[in-house]
Write an enzyme that holds these catalytic residues in place. Structure first.
Site, PDB file in Angstrom:
ATOM      1  CG  HIS A  30       3.573   2.520  -6.594  1.00 32.26           C
ATOM      2  ND1 HIS A  30       2.286   3.139  -6.196  1.00 32.26           N
ATOM      3  CD2 HIS A  30       4.428   2.134  -5.739  1.00 32.26           C
ATOM      4  CE1 HIS A  30       2.611   3.029  -4.856  1.00 32.26           C
ATOM      5  NE2 HIS A  30       3.897   2.517  -4.527  1.00 32.26           N
ATOM      6  CB  SER A  59       5.422   5.295  -2.873  1.00 32.49           C
ATOM      7  OG  SER A  59       6.463   5.366  -2.216  1.00 32.49           O
ATOM      8  CD  GLU A 115      -0.890   4.054  -7.626  1.00 30.12           C
ATOM      9  OE1 GLU A 115      -1.831   5.348  -7.779  1.00 30.12           O
ATOM     10  OE2 GLU A 115       0.000   4.171  -6.898  1.00 30.12           O
ATOM     11  CG  ASN A 148       1.314   5.881  -1.407  1.00 33.71           C
ATOM     12  OD1 ASN A 148       0.849   4.984  -0.568  1.00 33.71           O
ATOM     13  ND2 ASN A 148       2.264   5.322  -2.193  1.00 33.71           N
TER      14      ASN A 148
HETATM   15  N1  CAA Z   1       4.631 -13.549  -0.294  1.00 28.99           N
HETATM   16  C1  CAA Z   1       3.689 -14.530  -0.776  1.00 28.99           C
HETATM   17  N2  CAA Z   1       2.486 -14.729   0.138  1.00 28.99           N
HETATM   18  C2  CAA Z   1       2.286 -14.117   1.269  1.00 28.99           C
HETATM   19  C3  CAA Z   1       3.236 -13.169   1.445  1.00 28.99           C
HETATM   20  C4  CAA Z   1       4.418 -13.022   0.852  1.00 28.99           C
HETATM   21  N3  CAA Z   1       5.227 -11.967   1.135  1.00 28.99           N
HETATM   22  N4  CAA Z   1       2.762 -12.482   2.779  1.00 28.99           N
HETATM   23  C5  CAA Z   1       1.370 -12.881   2.751  1.00 28.99           C
HETATM   24  N5  CAA Z   1       1.259 -13.905   1.775  1.00 28.99           N
HETATM   25  C6  CAA Z   1      -0.089 -14.772   1.961  1.00 28.99           C
HETATM   26  C7  CAA Z   1      -0.175 -15.804   2.717  1.00 28.99           C
HETATM   27  O1  CAA Z   1       0.566 -16.952   2.683  1.00 28.99           O
HETATM   28  C8  CAA Z   1      -1.716 -16.127   2.864  1.00 28.99           C
HETATM   29  O2  CAA Z   1      -1.827 -16.824   1.706  1.00 28.99           O
HETATM   30  P1  CAA Z   1      -3.520 -17.700   1.602  1.00 28.99           P
HETATM   31  O3  CAA Z   1      -4.387 -16.489   1.442  1.00 28.99           O
HETATM   32  O4  CAA Z   1      -3.307 -18.716   0.541  1.00 28.99           O
HETATM   33  O5  CAA Z   1      -3.704 -18.183   3.053  1.00 28.99           O
HETATM   34  C9  CAA Z   1      -2.146 -14.737   2.444  1.00 28.99           C
HETATM   35  O6  CAA Z   1      -1.101 -13.815   1.804  1.00 28.99           O
HETATM   36  C10 CAA Z   1      -2.740 -13.820   3.831  1.00 28.99           C
HETATM   37  O7  CAA Z   1      -1.651 -13.810   4.623  1.00 28.99           O
HETATM   38  P2  CAA Z   1      -1.483 -14.456   6.306  1.00 28.99           P
HETATM   39  O8  CAA Z   1      -2.429 -15.113   6.395  1.00 28.99           O
HETATM   40  O9  CAA Z   1      -0.260 -14.374   6.678  1.00 28.99           O
HETATM   41  O10 CAA Z   1      -1.874 -12.863   6.879  1.00 28.99           O
HETATM   42  P3  CAA Z   1      -3.252 -11.950   6.886  1.00 28.99           P
HETATM   43  O11 CAA Z   1      -4.471 -12.921   6.503  1.00 28.99           O
HETATM   44  O12 CAA Z   1      -3.050 -11.032   8.042  1.00 28.99           O
HETATM   45  O13 CAA Z   1      -2.952 -11.068   5.371  1.00 28.99           O
HETATM   46  C11 CAA Z   1      -1.741  -9.371   4.468  1.00 28.99           C
HETATM   47  C12 CAA Z   1      -1.559 -10.324   5.492  1.00 28.99           C
HETATM   48  C13 CAA Z   1      -2.031  -9.812   3.035  1.00 28.99           C
HETATM   49  C14 CAA Z   1      -0.543  -8.359   4.588  1.00 28.99           C
HETATM   50  C15 CAA Z   1      -3.099  -8.333   4.838  1.00 28.99           C
HETATM   51  O14 CAA Z   1      -2.981  -7.967   6.221  1.00 28.99           O
HETATM   52  C16 CAA Z   1      -3.328  -7.256   4.131  1.00 28.99           C
HETATM   53  O15 CAA Z   1      -3.776  -7.202   3.015  1.00 28.99           O
HETATM   54  N6  CAA Z   1      -2.852  -6.077   4.696  1.00 28.99           N
HETATM   55  C17 CAA Z   1      -3.286  -4.567   4.196  1.00 28.99           C
HETATM   56  C18 CAA Z   1      -1.819  -4.379   2.873  1.00 28.99           C
HETATM   57  C19 CAA Z   1      -1.824  -3.150   2.405  1.00 28.99           C
HETATM   58  O16 CAA Z   1      -2.927  -2.264   2.624  1.00 28.99           O
HETATM   59  N7  CAA Z   1      -0.933  -3.137   1.357  1.00 28.99           N
HETATM   60  C20 CAA Z   1      -0.613  -1.851   0.693  1.00 28.99           C
HETATM   61  C21 CAA Z   1       0.329  -0.930   1.384  1.00 28.99           C
HETATM   62  S1  CAA Z   1       0.701   0.707   0.512  1.00 28.99           S
HETATM   63  C22 CAA Z   1       1.598   0.108  -0.591  1.00 28.99           C
HETATM   64  O17 CAA Z   1       2.317  -0.687  -0.724  1.00 28.99           O
HETATM   65  C23 CAA Z   1       1.874   1.463  -1.479  1.00 28.99           C
HETATM   66  C24 CAA Z   1       2.925   2.164  -0.846  1.00 28.99           C
HETATM   67  O18 CAA Z   1       3.654   2.738  -1.925  1.00 28.99           O
HETATM   68  C25 CAA Z   1       3.424   2.643   0.427  1.00 28.99           C
END
Ligand code: CAA
Length: 291
Positions: free
Chosen positions: A140, A119, A152, A190
């Site tokens: 990424h 990342s 990315e 990031n």
């Molecule tokens: N595998 C498969 N499906 C998944 C899953 C997984 N691991 N996690 C969640 N889902 C699915 C759920 O089944 C659900 O599906 P539907 O839309 O069909 O209902 C959907 O994703 C939404 O999940 P939830 O209803 O359980 O929960 P939510 O609505 O609160 O969403 C989330 C959870 C998608 C994580 C949301 O909170 C979100 O988008 N959060 C921000 C995530 C983010 O910013 N990620 C980037 C981080 S930075 C990064 O990764 C870069 C780095 O290098 C650090």
């Protein structure tokens, strides 16, 4: 060059997500980790996450079964030698990644594309220590991999256009969207996201708001799906700190200095969800703010 088989190094949160989406899109996947228990756990998590997609009717049971059948696991890194594409998704520490590449390179076929899910670490520097800097780049994914639309793609200074195009074709086959980034510290997502999270920790440190008010403010006031402190726990506070250090060291600007409170949580071993404590305590039924 057409990619058919993918080797994934590291069976953690990112590695199992990458194996999941690759297998679901028809690639043969071989997942490697030094820890056999981590491999078993990864396969179990992939099964559970695929079930979640079946129950939401995103995929069918036979899609799930076919994806599971395409995944094999190994503790021997040499077993990845015949893969067309290797994605390293091990711990975010340069010396760990370096050791993995050193042990993998003697077994790779010459045309294999080698990538890192890093990342923030310099792709050009990682590439320069391999035998194939032109066939090396950053791949990424965002967490959770099966849900997040973005990948990315980062070119090192020597990455050739065939390598870039082959990786872009993989991203498209996954049904995801690529953002092309140049190789500067922390790339695009990031570079922007981590200073925001770090600023949220400063806001907490300086007593401007408590954990719950900071997260509520950003969820309801900026329409973010998670508050910045909840998101930091989700990513891992050690990862957040490591990325801030890469930004601080690599760009030399004091605006990237990590908040001392973030360092303190990491020193305590309160790394977020994965250790069940971070800005929230996850040991009970519902998360409770720790400040
Ligand atoms: N595998 C498969 N499906 C998944 C899953 C997984 N691991 N996690 C969640 N889902 C699915 C759920 O089944 C659900 O599906 P539907 O839309 O069909 O209902 C959907 O994703 C939404 O999940 P939830 O209803 O359980 O929960 P939510 O609505 O609160 O969403 C989330 C959870 C998608 C994580 C949301 O909170 C979100 O988008 N959060 C921000 C995530 C983010 O910013 N990620 C980037 C981080 S930075 C990064 O990764 C870069 C780095 O290098 C650090």
């Amino acid at each position: 060059m057409e990619i058919r088989s993918v080797g994934v190094v590291g069976a953690g949160q990112m590695g199992n997500g990458i194996a999941h989406v690759m297998a679901l899109s028809g690639y043969d996947v071989i997942l490697n980790d030094v820890d056999g228990a981590a491999l078993d756990r990864a396969v179990e998590i992939i099964g559970r996450n695929l079930d979640r997609q079946v129950s939401r009717e995103k995929i069918t049971q036979s899609d799930k079964d076919a994806a599971m059948a395409r995944i094999s696991t190994t503790m021997e890194i040499k077993d990845l030698g015949q893969s067309d594409l290797v994605i390293e998704a091990a711990t975010e520490r340069e010396e760990v990644k370096q050791k993995i590449f050193d042990s993998l390179l003697p077994h790779l076929k010459p045309e294999t594309i080698l990538t890192s899910n890093t990342s923030s670490i310099s792709i050009t520097r990682l590439a320069s220590r391999t035998d194939r800097p032109e066939k090396f780049m950053g791949f990424h994914f965002m967490n959770p991999v099966p849900v997040m639309q973005l990948v990315e793609l980062i070119r090192g200074i020597a990455t050739d256009s065939e390598t870039y195009d082959a990786c872009l074709a993989v991203v498209e086959k996954l049904g995801k969207t690529a953002a092309s980034a140049e190789d500067f510290p922390a790339f695009i997502v990031n570079r922007i996201l981590m200073p925001m999270i770090n600023e949220a920790v400063y806001t907490l440190y300086e007593g401007v708001g408590k954990v719950s008010s900071i997260d509520e403010a950003m969820k309801l006031g900026a329409n973010h799906p998670m508050g910045p402190l909840e998101l930091a726990d989700f990513i891992g506070l050690d990862t957040c700190l490591a990325i801030m250090n890469v930004l601080h060291d690599g760009l030399g600007d004091s605006k990237y200095r990590p908040c001392p409170l973030l360092s303190k949580y990491v020193e305590a071993g309160w790394l977020g969800r994965k250790t069940k404590r971070g800005f929230y305590d996850y040991r009970g039924e519902t998360p409770v703010p720790t400040r």
